[in-house]
Scaffold this motif. Structure first.
Motif, short mmCIF file in Angstrom:
data_model
loop_
_atom_site.label_atom_id
_atom_site.label_comp_id
_atom_site.label_asym_id
_atom_site.label_seq_id
_atom_site.Cartn_x
_atom_site.Cartn_y
_atom_site.Cartn_z
N THR A 5 0.84 -1.20 0.00
CA THR A 5 0.00 0.00 0.00
C THR A 5 0.87 1.25 0.00
N ARG A 38 -8.58 1.57 -3.61
CA ARG A 38 -9.30 2.85 -3.56
C ARG A 38 -8.79 3.69 -2.39
N ALA A 39 -8.52 3.05 -1.26
CA ALA A 39 -8.01 3.78 -0.10
C ALA A 39 -6.63 4.38 -0.39
#
Length: 184
Positions: A5, A38-39
């Motif tokens: 991430t 999406r985050a």
């Protein structure tokens, strides 16, 4: 936050329109799911906006739309995108387009149409709003959707333009398309 991430956010933040950014988001989506991607895109977009990189933030919005599979999620992204166009880009036409597309995808969110109304209030062009609502009603895929657009037209005619006869005609059109429409 996972290492993947963090790398994805860095790639998207560095060059949001690049194929590397798209690949990083796709990879994160496959590895940890679309919600994680999406985050990460949202975090990168916020960072880009804080740096004043509006073009980069706009590119990230399109990436977010590509990651949003269901209509409710897409409607949420489009609503955010509309606010971005309204507040950062000062492009009311694009903001209205995004809001209306969002409403088409999630007709339960009446606040979206309220925001469209606020933009038109600021522009003082309610006749344009009625014209746009009429166009949307004519393109509606079914009776209940057309009825919602006609009910909105009735509200604009009655509350904003003080044209009760036209409001009544629009309300009757809404009922004609969907007799169960409570707003008409």
């Amino acid at each position: 936050m996972s290492e993947l991430t963090e790398r994805t956010q860095a790639a998207v933040g560095a060059d949001p329109g690049s194929s590397a950014a798209a690949g990083a988001l796709d990879g994160l989506s496959q590895a940890e799911g679309p919600a994680a991607a999406r985050a990460a895109a949202l975090a990168a977009r916020k960072e880009l906006l804080s740096r004043g990189n509006h073009d980069g933030a706009e590119a990230v919005f399109f990436r977010e739309l590509a990651l949003a599979a269901d209509p409710t999620t897409r409607a949420g992204v489009l609503s955010e995108m509309a606010r971005f166009y309204r507040d950062f880009k000062r492009d009311k036409a694009k903001a209205i387009d995004c809001f209306l597309k969002a409403f088409e995808m999630d007709t339960t969110r009446m606040e979206i149409l309220e925001e469209v109304g606020q933009i038109y209030t600021a522009k003082e062009s309610f006749d344009d709003l009625v014209s746009r609502l009429r166009d949307e009603a004519s393109k509606a895929p079914d009776g209940p959707t057309a009825a919602r657009w006609h009910a909105e037209m009735a509200d604009v005619y009655f509350k904003l333009l003080d044209r009760p006869e036209e409001a009544l005609r629009s309300a009757l059109d809404a009922i004609r398309f969907d007799a169960a429409n409570a707003r008409a």
